[in-house]
Design a protein around this motif. Structure first.
Motif, PDB file in Angstrom:
ATOM      1  N   ALA A   1       0.818  -1.226   0.000  1.00  0.00           N
ATOM      2  CA  ALA A   1       0.000   0.000   0.000  1.00  0.00           C
ATOM      3  C   ALA A   1       0.852   1.277   0.000  1.00  0.00           C
ATOM      4  O   ALA A   1       0.502   2.249  -0.672  1.00  0.00           O
ATOM      5  CB  ALA A   1      -0.948  -0.006   1.200  1.00  0.00           C
ATOM      6  N   LYS A   2       1.962   1.279   0.726  1.00  0.00           N
ATOM      7  CA  LYS A   2       2.777   2.504   0.794  1.00  0.00           C
ATOM      8  C   LYS A   2       3.391   2.862  -0.556  1.00  0.00           C
ATOM      9  O   LYS A   2       3.215   3.992  -1.034  1.00  0.00           O
ATOM     10  CB  LYS A   2       3.861   2.372   1.872  1.00  0.00           C
ATOM     11  CG  LYS A   2       4.660   3.672   2.048  1.00  0.00           C
ATOM     12  CD  LYS A   2       5.662   3.562   3.174  1.00  0.00           C
ATOM     13  CE  LYS A   2       6.438   4.865   3.349  1.00  0.00           C
ATOM     14  NZ  LYS A   2       7.412   4.774   4.463  1.00  0.00           N
ATOM     15  N   PRO A   3       4.120   1.923  -1.235  1.00  0.00           N
ATOM     16  CA  PRO A   3       4.654   2.296  -2.555  1.00  0.00           C
ATOM     17  C   PRO A   3       3.552   2.582  -3.573  1.00  0.00           C
ATOM     18  O   PRO A   3       3.746   3.412  -4.473  1.00  0.00           O
ATOM     19  CB  PRO A   3       5.499   1.088  -2.971  1.00  0.00           C
ATOM     20  CG  PRO A   3       5.086  -0.038  -2.097  1.00  0.00           C
ATOM     21  CD  PRO A   3       4.598   0.579  -0.822  1.00  0.00           C
ATOM     22  N   LEU A   4       2.397   1.941  -3.419  1.00  0.00           N
ATOM     23  CA  LEU A   4       1.270   2.217  -4.318  1.00  0.00           C
ATOM     24  C   LEU A   4       0.778   3.649  -4.118  1.00  0.00           C
ATOM     25  O   LEU A   4       0.575   4.392  -5.087  1.00  0.00           O
ATOM     26  CB  LEU A   4       0.134   1.225  -4.061  1.00  0.00           C
ATOM     27  CG  LEU A   4      -1.167   1.460  -4.832  1.00  0.00           C
ATOM     28  CD1 LEU A   4      -0.944   1.463  -6.342  1.00  0.00           C
ATOM     29  CD2 LEU A   4      -2.213   0.402  -4.456  1.00  0.00           C
ATOM     30  N   ALA A   5       0.609   4.046  -2.865  1.00  0.00           N
ATOM     31  CA  ALA A   5       0.178   5.422  -2.570  1.00  0.00           C
ATOM     32  C   ALA A   5       1.194   6.430  -3.101  1.00  0.00           C
ATOM     33  O   ALA A   5       0.832   7.424  -3.746  1.00  0.00           O
ATOM     34  CB  ALA A   5      -0.009   5.596  -1.063  1.00  0.00           C
TER      35      ALA A   5
ATOM     36  N   TYR B   1      -1.757 -11.780 -13.462  1.00  0.00           N
ATOM     37  CA  TYR B   1      -0.706 -12.317 -12.596  1.00  0.00           C
ATOM     38  C   TYR B   1       0.409 -11.295 -12.475  1.00  0.00           C
ATOM     39  O   TYR B   1       0.793 -10.658 -13.456  1.00  0.00           O
ATOM     40  CB  TYR B   1      -0.169 -13.640 -13.151  1.00  0.00           C
ATOM     41  CG  TYR B   1      -1.056 -14.808 -12.785  1.00  0.00           C
ATOM     42  CD1 TYR B   1      -0.945 -15.412 -11.534  1.00  0.00           C
ATOM     43  CD2 TYR B   1      -2.017 -15.290 -13.668  1.00  0.00           C
ATOM     44  CE1 TYR B   1      -1.776 -16.465 -11.181  1.00  0.00           C
ATOM     45  CE2 TYR B   1      -2.853 -16.344 -13.309  1.00  0.00           C
ATOM     46  CZ  TYR B   1      -2.719 -16.926 -12.062  1.00  0.00           C
ATOM     47  OH  TYR B   1      -3.543 -17.964 -11.704  1.00  0.00           O
ATOM     48  N   ILE B   2       0.910 -11.117 -11.233  1.00  0.00           N
ATOM     49  CA  ILE B   2       2.080 -10.270 -11.037  1.00  0.00           C
ATOM     50  C   ILE B   2       3.146 -11.088 -10.294  1.00  0.00           C
ATOM     51  O   ILE B   2       3.004 -11.434  -9.126  1.00  0.00           O
ATOM     52  CB  ILE B   2       1.742  -8.938 -10.311  1.00  0.00           C
ATOM     53  CG1 ILE B   2       3.011  -8.113 -10.101  1.00  0.00           C
ATOM     54  CG2 ILE B   2       0.970  -9.162  -9.020  1.00  0.00           C
ATOM     55  CD1 ILE B   2       3.707  -7.679 -11.382  1.00  0.00           C
TER      56      ILE B   2
ATOM     57  N   GLY C   1       2.625 -13.532  -6.716  1.00  0.00           N
ATOM     58  CA  GLY C   1       3.433 -14.675  -6.319  1.00  0.00           C
ATOM     59  C   GLY C   1       3.724 -14.661  -4.824  1.00  0.00           C
ATOM     60  O   GLY C   1       3.222 -13.819  -4.070  1.00  0.00           O
ATOM     61  N   TYR C   2       4.565 -15.601  -4.402  1.00  0.00           N
ATOM     62  CA  TYR C   2       5.013 -15.703  -3.011  1.00  0.00           C
ATOM     63  C   TYR C   2       5.886 -14.488  -2.713  1.00  0.00           C
ATOM     64  O   TYR C   2       6.835 -14.199  -3.436  1.00  0.00           O
ATOM     65  CB  TYR C   2       5.793 -17.008  -2.850  1.00  0.00           C
ATOM     66  CG  TYR C   2       6.280 -17.313  -1.456  1.00  0.00           C
ATOM     67  CD1 TYR C   2       5.431 -17.886  -0.509  1.00  0.00           C
ATOM     68  CD2 TYR C   2       7.597 -17.066  -1.088  1.00  0.00           C
ATOM     69  CE1 TYR C   2       5.880 -18.190   0.770  1.00  0.00           C
ATOM     70  CE2 TYR C   2       8.067 -17.359   0.188  1.00  0.00           C
ATOM     71  CZ  TYR C   2       7.199 -17.915   1.112  1.00  0.00           C
ATOM     72  OH  TYR C   2       7.642 -18.215   2.377  1.00  0.00           O
ATOM     73  N   PHE C   3       5.547 -13.748  -1.658  1.00  0.00           N
ATOM     74  CA  PHE C   3       6.268 -12.516  -1.337  1.00  0.00           C
ATOM     75  C   PHE C   3       7.723 -12.808  -0.955  1.00  0.00           C
ATOM     76  O   PHE C   3       7.981 -13.608  -0.069  1.00  0.00           O
ATOM     77  CB  PHE C   3       5.598 -11.794  -0.164  1.00  0.00           C
ATOM     78  CG  PHE C   3       4.452 -10.906  -0.532  1.00  0.00           C
ATOM     79  CD1 PHE C   3       3.488 -11.326  -1.429  1.00  0.00           C
ATOM     80  CD2 PHE C   3       4.312  -9.638   0.038  1.00  0.00           C
ATOM     81  CE1 PHE C   3       2.417 -10.508  -1.759  1.00  0.00           C
ATOM     82  CE2 PHE C   3       3.252  -8.821  -0.283  1.00  0.00           C
ATOM     83  CZ  PHE C   3       2.304  -9.250  -1.186  1.00  0.00           C
ATOM     84  N   TYR C   4       8.652 -12.113  -1.597  1.00  0.00           N
ATOM     85  CA  TYR C   4      10.055 -12.197  -1.181  1.00  0.00           C
ATOM     86  C   TYR C   4      10.204 -11.935   0.326  1.00  0.00           C
ATOM     87  O   TYR C   4      11.031 -12.552   0.988  1.00  0.00           O
ATOM     88  CB  TYR C   4      10.898 -11.136  -1.911  1.00  0.00           C
ATOM     89  CG  TYR C   4      11.283 -11.438  -3.340  1.00  0.00           C
ATOM     90  CD1 TYR C   4      11.980 -12.588  -3.681  1.00  0.00           C
ATOM     91  CD2 TYR C   4      11.009 -10.512  -4.352  1.00  0.00           C
ATOM     92  CE1 TYR C   4      12.387 -12.827  -4.988  1.00  0.00           C
ATOM     93  CE2 TYR C   4      11.409 -10.739  -5.663  1.00  0.00           C
ATOM     94  CZ  TYR C   4      12.088 -11.891  -5.980  1.00  0.00           C
ATOM     95  OH  TYR C   4      12.492 -12.134  -7.271  1.00  0.00           O
ATOM     96  N   ASN C   5       9.429 -10.977   0.831  1.00  0.00           N
ATOM     97  CA  ASN C   5       9.544 -10.573   2.238  1.00  0.00           C
ATOM     98  C   ASN C   5       9.384 -11.744   3.198  1.00  0.00           C
ATOM     99  O   ASN C   5       9.890 -11.701   4.322  1.00  0.00           O
ATOM    100  CB  ASN C   5       8.486  -9.517   2.589  1.00  0.00           C
ATOM    101  CG  ASN C   5       8.591  -8.288   1.737  1.00  0.00           C
ATOM    102  OD1 ASN C   5       8.724  -8.376   0.511  1.00  0.00           O
ATOM    103  ND2 ASN C   5       8.540  -7.126   2.353  1.00  0.00           N
ATOM    104  N   ASN C   6       8.660 -12.803   2.752  1.00  0.00           N
ATOM    105  CA  ASN C   6       8.472 -13.963   3.627  1.00  0.00           C
ATOM    106  C   ASN C   6       9.804 -14.630   3.981  1.00  0.00           C
ATOM    107  O   ASN C   6       9.903 -15.303   5.013  1.00  0.00           O
ATOM    108  CB  ASN C   6       7.552 -14.996   2.972  1.00  0.00           C
ATOM    109  CG  ASN C   6       6.115 -14.507   2.882  1.00  0.00           C
ATOM    110  OD1 ASN C   6       5.658 -13.748   3.722  1.00  0.00           O
ATOM    111  ND2 ASN C   6       5.397 -14.938   1.861  1.00  0.00           N
TER     112      ASN C   6
ATOM    113  N   HIS D   1       8.037  -9.122  -5.672  1.00  0.00           N
ATOM    114  CA  HIS D   1       8.421  -8.018  -4.785  1.00  0.00           C
ATOM    115  C   HIS D   1       7.240  -7.060  -4.637  1.00  0.00           C
ATOM    116  O   HIS D   1       6.547  -6.771  -5.620  1.00  0.00           O
ATOM    117  CB  HIS D   1       9.637  -7.275  -5.355  1.00  0.00           C
ATOM    118  CG  HIS D   1      10.316  -6.418  -4.345  1.00  0.00           C
ATOM    119  ND1 HIS D   1       9.839  -5.180  -3.978  1.00  0.00           N
ATOM    120  CD2 HIS D   1      11.433  -6.635  -3.580  1.00  0.00           C
ATOM    121  CE1 HIS D   1      10.633  -4.654  -3.048  1.00  0.00           C
ATOM    122  NE2 HIS D   1      11.610  -5.519  -2.790  1.00  0.00           N
ATOM    123  N   PRO D   2       7.004  -6.555  -3.427  1.00  0.00           N
ATOM    124  CA  PRO D   2       5.872  -5.639  -3.226  1.00  0.00           C
ATOM    125  C   PRO D   2       5.864  -4.421  -4.153  1.00  0.00           C
ATOM    126  O   PRO D   2       4.799  -3.956  -4.558  1.00  0.00           O
ATOM    127  CB  PRO D   2       6.017  -5.203  -1.764  1.00  0.00           C
ATOM    128  CG  PRO D   2       6.751  -6.316  -1.110  1.00  0.00           C
ATOM    129  CD  PRO D   2       7.680  -6.864  -2.153  1.00  0.00           C
TER     130      PRO D   2
END
Length: 292
Positions: free
Chosen positions: A13-17, A201-202, A145-150, A178-179
């Motif tokens: 949400a932050k980079p999107l905003a 798909y992203i 996809g599976y979040f890198y952050n995980n 990546h987010p």
């Protein structure tokens, strides 16, 4: 455009905003935390502080918007996770309908087309079905996809046991994201004119689990770091010992099993395995090493 973003100032949400504000759009950010109010304002957005369990609050916040980004929190509750995630989706659906919103983008997941063997993704499967029934709103289901952050959650295991792993083998290919790549895709979809629901798909990269061990291991000066396949039972016990709530741990084990059997990746592969994000595993490895 007037756009509402749910998800507070999280990883997506932050980079999107920030991206949409830079493009000149009028942005409202929904957060349940009053402590976030100042941070949201400092970005140049309008804060809307309230609970996503409150349909009246959501309806009032959505009213007059040209588009809404809807996402459910990843750890919505310690138990009844799928049920509570689904209920959050129902609340969003009601508010979108009440506010007569024409365009919405949902953060979904690879594996969301399956009703079984996908763990916490089952909640997103339910929500996609709910949104498909909302009349007069066109949705993009952004299946990430599976979040890198995980992988940050694996740092203690790497530091303490010298291994990384999951309940699927090293040879399995996993779509990862990546987010910031999600945020870019969401920004594109929110400003589109849509009159029909679509799936996008992203995914930033598709890599074997063995690559996660190799690339992340090299980044933290552990070039011999092995990928270890755990049994479902060992995987569950490890998560419980790490302090995860039982419901969440069982869902993660189920998702790992779905990756192992191919259930989670099936529809992504059937769509041609599109990789449109730009942040590759090697790029993320630099972030990983800074957190290590």
């Amino acid at each position: 455009m007037k756009i509402v973003i749910t998800g507070s100032l999280g990883n997506v949400a932050k980079p999107l905003a920030q991206q949409l504000i830079a493009q000149g759009h009028d942005i409202t950010v929904v957060s349940s935390s009053n402590a976030r109010k100042q941070d949201i304002e400092s970005l140049g957005a309008t804060p809307a502080i309230g609970s996503i369990t409150d349909i009246n609050f959501l309806t009032q916040t959505f009213e007059g918007a040209d588009a809404v980004f809807v996402m459910t929190p990843p750890a919505i509750s310690p138990d009844k996770i799928v049920e509570n995630t689904t209920n959050a989706g129902k609340n969003y659906a009601t508010a979108l309908k009440n506010a007569n919103i024409k365009r919405a983008v949902m953060l979904s997941s690879v594996g969301a087309e399956s009703p079984v063997e996908n763990g916490p993704i089952a909640g997103l499967h339910n929500i996609e079905k709910i949104y498909n029934e909302v009349e007069n709103t066109s949705f993009t289901f952004l299946r990430a996809g599976y979040f890198y952050n995980n992988f940050f959650n694996d740092i203690p295991m790497i530091q303490n046991a010298g291994i990384i792993g999951g309940n699927y083998p090293a040879s399995i290919e996993v779509p990862v994201v990546h987010p910031t790549d999600i945020a870019k895709a969401a920004a594109e979809e929110l400003i589109k004119d849509g009159n029909a629901n679509n799936i996008r798909y992203i995914v930033s990269d598709v890599r074997k689990a063995s690559d996660f061990a190799k690339v992340l291991g090299i980044a933290v000066n552990k070039p011999e770091l092995p990928w270890v396949e755990f049994s479902d039972e060992d995987s569950l016990n490890g998560m419980l010992q790490a302090g995860l709530p039982e419901d969440m741990a069982k869902l993660y084990v189920e998702m790992g099993r779905g990756i192992r059997t191919g259930v989670v990746q099936k529809d992504f592969i059937d769509h041609g395995s599109p990789v449109t994000g730009s942040v590759k595993l090697e790029d993320f490895a630099k972030e990983f090493s800074s957190k290590f």
